[in-house]
Design an enzyme around this catalytic site. Structure first.
Site, PDB file in Angstrom:
ATOM      1  N   TRP A 215      36.678  32.607  44.996  1.00 36.44           N
ATOM      2  CA  TRP A 215      37.752  33.248  45.769  1.00 36.44           C
ATOM      3  C   TRP A 215      39.014  32.401  45.651  1.00 36.44           C
ATOM      4  O   TRP A 215      38.956  31.297  45.116  1.00 36.44           O
ATOM      5  CB  TRP A 215      37.335  33.372  47.247  1.00 36.44           C
ATOM      6  CG  TRP A 215      37.933  34.603  47.890  1.00 36.44           C
ATOM      7  CD1 TRP A 215      38.907  34.636  48.852  1.00 36.44           C
ATOM      8  CD2 TRP A 215      37.601  35.959  47.616  1.00 36.44           C
ATOM      9  NE1 TRP A 215      39.201  35.937  49.174  1.00 36.44           N
ATOM     10  CE2 TRP A 215      38.420  36.771  48.434  1.00 36.44           C
ATOM     11  CE3 TRP A 215      36.709  36.584  46.739  1.00 36.44           C
ATOM     12  CZ2 TRP A 215      38.369  38.164  48.401  1.00 36.44           C
ATOM     13  CZ3 TRP A 215      36.659  37.975  46.708  1.00 36.44           C
ATOM     14  CH2 TRP A 215      37.476  38.746  47.534  1.00 36.44           C
ATOM     15  N   ASP A 276      48.345  32.552  48.454  1.00 38.99           N
ATOM     16  CA  ASP A 276      49.194  33.345  49.350  1.00 38.99           C
ATOM     17  C   ASP A 276      48.347  34.291  50.195  1.00 38.99           C
ATOM     18  O   ASP A 276      47.136  34.406  49.990  1.00 38.99           O
ATOM     19  CB  ASP A 276      50.225  34.127  48.530  1.00 38.99           C
ATOM     20  CG  ASP A 276      49.588  35.208  47.671  1.00 38.99           C
ATOM     21  OD1 ASP A 276      48.493  34.991  47.114  1.00 38.99           O
ATOM     22  OD2 ASP A 276      50.179  36.292  47.564  1.00 38.99           O
ATOM     23  N   GLU A 279      46.141  36.603  48.519  1.00 41.76           N
ATOM     24  CA  GLU A 279      45.000  35.956  47.856  1.00 41.76           C
ATOM     25  C   GLU A 279      45.099  36.009  46.340  1.00 41.76           C
ATOM     26  O   GLU A 279      44.096  36.088  45.643  1.00 41.76           O
ATOM     27  CB  GLU A 279      43.680  36.612  48.312  1.00 41.76           C
ATOM     28  CG  GLU A 279      43.582  36.798  49.802  1.00 41.76           C
ATOM     29  CD  GLU A 279      42.187  37.204  50.247  1.00 41.76           C
ATOM     30  OE1 GLU A 279      41.796  38.339  49.962  1.00 41.76           O
ATOM     31  OE2 GLU A 279      41.495  36.369  50.844  1.00 41.76           O
ATOM     32  N   GLU A 280      46.301  35.993  45.818  1.00 41.52           N
ATOM     33  CA  GLU A 280      46.456  36.165  44.371  1.00 41.52           C
ATOM     34  C   GLU A 280      47.047  34.972  43.650  1.00 41.52           C
ATOM     35  O   GLU A 280      46.677  34.714  42.506  1.00 41.52           O
ATOM     36  CB  GLU A 280      47.363  37.377  44.093  1.00 41.52           C
ATOM     37  CG  GLU A 280      46.751  38.682  44.520  1.00 41.52           C
ATOM     38  CD  GLU A 280      47.653  39.868  44.248  1.00 41.52           C
ATOM     39  OE1 GLU A 280      47.123  40.943  43.956  1.00 41.52           O
ATOM     40  OE2 GLU A 280      48.884  39.726  44.324  1.00 41.52           O
ATOM     41  N   GLU A 513      43.844  51.009  53.794  1.00 40.74           N
ATOM     42  CA  GLU A 513      44.754  49.916  53.456  1.00 40.74           C
ATOM     43  C   GLU A 513      46.049  50.443  52.843  1.00 40.74           C
ATOM     44  O   GLU A 513      47.132  49.925  53.103  1.00 40.74           O
ATOM     45  CB  GLU A 513      44.064  48.987  52.454  1.00 40.74           C
ATOM     46  CG  GLU A 513      44.903  47.832  51.994  1.00 40.74           C
ATOM     47  CD  GLU A 513      44.130  46.950  51.029  1.00 40.74           C
ATOM     48  OE1 GLU A 513      43.711  45.868  51.459  1.00 40.74           O
ATOM     49  OE2 GLU A 513      43.935  47.336  49.861  1.00 40.74           O
TER      50      GLU A 513
END
Ligand SMILES: *[C@@H]1O[C@H](CO)[C@@H](O)[C@H](O)[C@H]1NC(C)=O
Ligand SMILES: *[C@@H]1O[C@H](CO)[C@@H](O)[C@H](O)[C@H]1NC(C)=O
Ligand SMILES: *[C@@H]1O[C@H](CO)[C@@H](O)[C@H](O)[C@H]1NC(C)=O
Ligand SMILES: *[C@@H]1O[C@H](CO)[C@@H](O)[C@H](O)[C@H]1NC(C)=O
Length: 549
Positions: A215, A276, A279-280, A513
């Protein structure tokens, strides 16, 4: 490592409301001075159809259907012909969510949103959807009930904290629920201690155990947001409450109290490179630093109240250093706040800057809201960025029809986004981002009303010219024609963003989302907790109320 974090993209809600800074509150939301008395969650926004955006809400049903779809529809209607709700069954089977013209009153959607938020918390009950996450750790906030395509059935520290801030800000405090959340986070913290990213560990399994798959780690906004939520809770139940002194804060670090553990982590690790909030990408991020500063400033005051003066001094020093670092995100050449440093291939115009401004200000202080050195949501730098951020989506998404300002349009995370809610193709508008665009405007108008004036500077002039081509730099008192014209225009645009969101909810009011950039249909993880928290937070800001700090 993580190929993509892709994988989960969430968004947030925003907060705020102001509360007094005394330490023992009996109620949550408070209005800034000139905005007394709106009942919480009872919005009075009328739906302003004129101001509504010109976005198309959905493609024409028959076009989408095709003959196979029609056949299916007919079969369904027959199969369910004894069921009064056959039409809605058919609608859901073919993906036709709602009729585009129907907009629920804001208070109704806000209430529904609040209940759907609760439905995604372990052990909680709600009046809409019951509990959607059976069997999870009590108090754990799950990002979405979706377990596949995509699987968001985890507890992210960030989403959880942003959600609980909304719960903690309710006028009647559900102490049991928040205490369960705090206890769940204590388990997360203890498990994170054995991870290489420490308290920057971003997400946990639904039983509270460490998620050990690849992750984007660390995500150092997470402990800051958790500390902020629990500080707000501690202030509400009183600093001498046994839960505060026993579980939340002990000056002895080795005691492992939850708030202290997070504040120590943030104060010692804010300079670390971090992933960030999407999550990228790894680097330095405006959002992360903005919420870290908020945690440290409030944490210093809190430590002082808890008789921990050495810690307070250190947190204040670090908060000042974070503030200095944040100034470097202002891109004077382009006239907007950059979302990242150390990240290439992106313009830096990003929803996370709106969210950072909304989550990073002291919601008890209207002056702070307009302070550009603090990147308050009503400051000229944030408003200038708002215009450029929104404009970057006007022609990008087909559903926006390239509508010109001052129309609102659906907005996403950032224009280069390729995450589609499950895999990668093309990015879509997100509920939390379109709501953040509304909330910045609603906050700015509410703050102007509270302060009794509105400032236009050379930096924010392009933003204000959207609402009046003759806008000029100056400070305008409430009651003046400039004040009225500009704030009315901002309010209409804010309503436009919310109308877009409401017209893209599913027929039962649910929000995923994202919604498709081409068709407007919901896509990505269903019933995203953060989408709901964002709706409530914006609704409060529109009434001059903010999440507590
Ligand atoms: C919210 O919904 C619940 C259940 O549907 C209802 O009991 C409550 O009165 C509603 N609250 C508001 C403020 O509308
Ligand atoms: C609302 O509708 C969507 C789509 O059909 C569904 O996934 C969701 O579970 C529904 N929510 C409730 C509370 O019924
Ligand atoms: C999500 O992506 C996976 C992997 O590509 C795919 O198998 C699945 O069908 C997708 N689900 C949805 C709902 O699009
Ligand atoms: C409110 O914000 C202003 C501007 O940032 C600051 O100068 C002032 O000290 C703040 N007031 C309080 C009570 O924190």
């Amino acid at each position: 490592m993580v190929s993509s974090r892709s994988i989960k993209e969430h968004h947030e809600s925003s907060p705020l409301l102001s509360r007094s800074s005394s330490s023992n509150h009996s109620s949550g939301y408070l209005s800034l001075p000139l905005n007394p008395s709106h009942p919480i969650l009872a919005s009075h926004e009328s739906v302003d159809l004129e101001a509504m955006s010109k976005t198309q809400t959905r493609s024409k049903p028959m076009v989408l259907l095709g003959s196979a779809g029609l056949a299916l529809l007919l079969i369904c209607l027959c199969a369910f012909s004894t069921n009064a709700d056959a039409a809605s069954v058919a609608r859901s089977l073919i993906g036709l969510e709602q009729n585009a013209g129907r907009l629920e009153p804001r208070a109704t959607t806000s209430n529904y949103s609040y209940q759907r938020m609760l439905a995604n918390i372990g052990g909680a009950s709600s009046t809409a959807g019951g509990n959607q996450v059976p069997g999870v750790q009590s108090g754990a906030v799950i990002a979405s009930p979706s377990t596949a395509g995509p699987n968001y059935f985890y507890s992210w520290v960030r989403d959880a904290a942003l959600t609980m801030k909304v719960v903690i800000s309710q006028s009647t405090l559900d102490r049991t629920l928040v205490q369960n959340y705090a206890n769940a986070e204590k388990v997360h913290q203890q498990n994170a201690a054995s991870s290489s990213s420490g308290q920057g560990e971003p997400k946990f399994n639904t039983d509270g155990s460490l998620f050990t798959g690849p992750w984007g780690r660390p995500q150092n906004d997470s402990p800051a947001l958790r500390a902020s939520a629990l500080i707000a809770f501690a202030k509400r139940i009183g600093l001498t409450d046994p839960f505060v002194t026993g579980t939340l804060y002990k000056s002895d670090l080795s005691a492992g109290s939850v708030i202290k553990t997070d504040l120590e982590w943030v104060s010692h690790h804010w300079q670390d490179s971090s992933f960030d909030l999407w999550e990228e990408v790894q680097g330095a991020h405006f959002f992360t630093l903005a919420v870290q500063r908020r945690a440290l400033v409030d944490g210093a005051k809190f430590a002082t109240s808890m008789s921990d003066p050495g810690a307070a001094t250190y947190y204040n020093q670090q908060a000042a250093a974070v503030k200095t670092k944040l100034q470097t995100f202002w891109d004077s050449g382009n006239g907007y706040i950059q979302a990242y440093q150390g990240v290439s291939g992106r313009s830096g115009l990003d929803c996370s800057v709106m969210l950072g401004a909304l989550k990073g200000w002291d919601t008890t202080n209207a002056t702070a809201a307009v302070d550009a050195t603090e990147f308050g949501p009503a400051s000229d730098k944030v408003l200038a960025t708002h215009k450029k951020y929104v404009d970057s989506f006007r022609s990008l998404y087909a559903i926006n029809n390239n509508a010109a300002a001052p129309n609102a349009v659906a907005t996403g995370r950032y224009q280069e986004d390729v995450y589609d809610g499950n895999g990668t193709s093309q990015g879509n508008p997100w509920f939390i981002c379109t709501l953040a665009a509304a909330e910045v405007l609603n906050t700015a108008v509410s703050v102007a009303n509270a302060r009794g004036s509105l400032a236009v500077t050379s930096t924010s002039l392009p933003f204000f010219r959207q609402f009046s081509s003759s806008a000029a730099a100056g400070t305008y008192a409430s009651g003046s024609s400039q004040f009225t014209t500009l704030t009315s225009g901002m309010k209409a645009m804010a309503n436009g963003f919310v109308n877009i969101v409401q017209s893209h909810t599913q027929s039962n009011g649910s929000m995923n989302e994202e919604f498709s950039r081409n068709t407007g249909y919901n896509t990505g993880a269903r019933d995203l907790t953060w989408s709901y928290a964002a709706f409530v937070s914006n609704d409060l800001a529109s009434q001059g109320k903010y999440l507590v700090v």
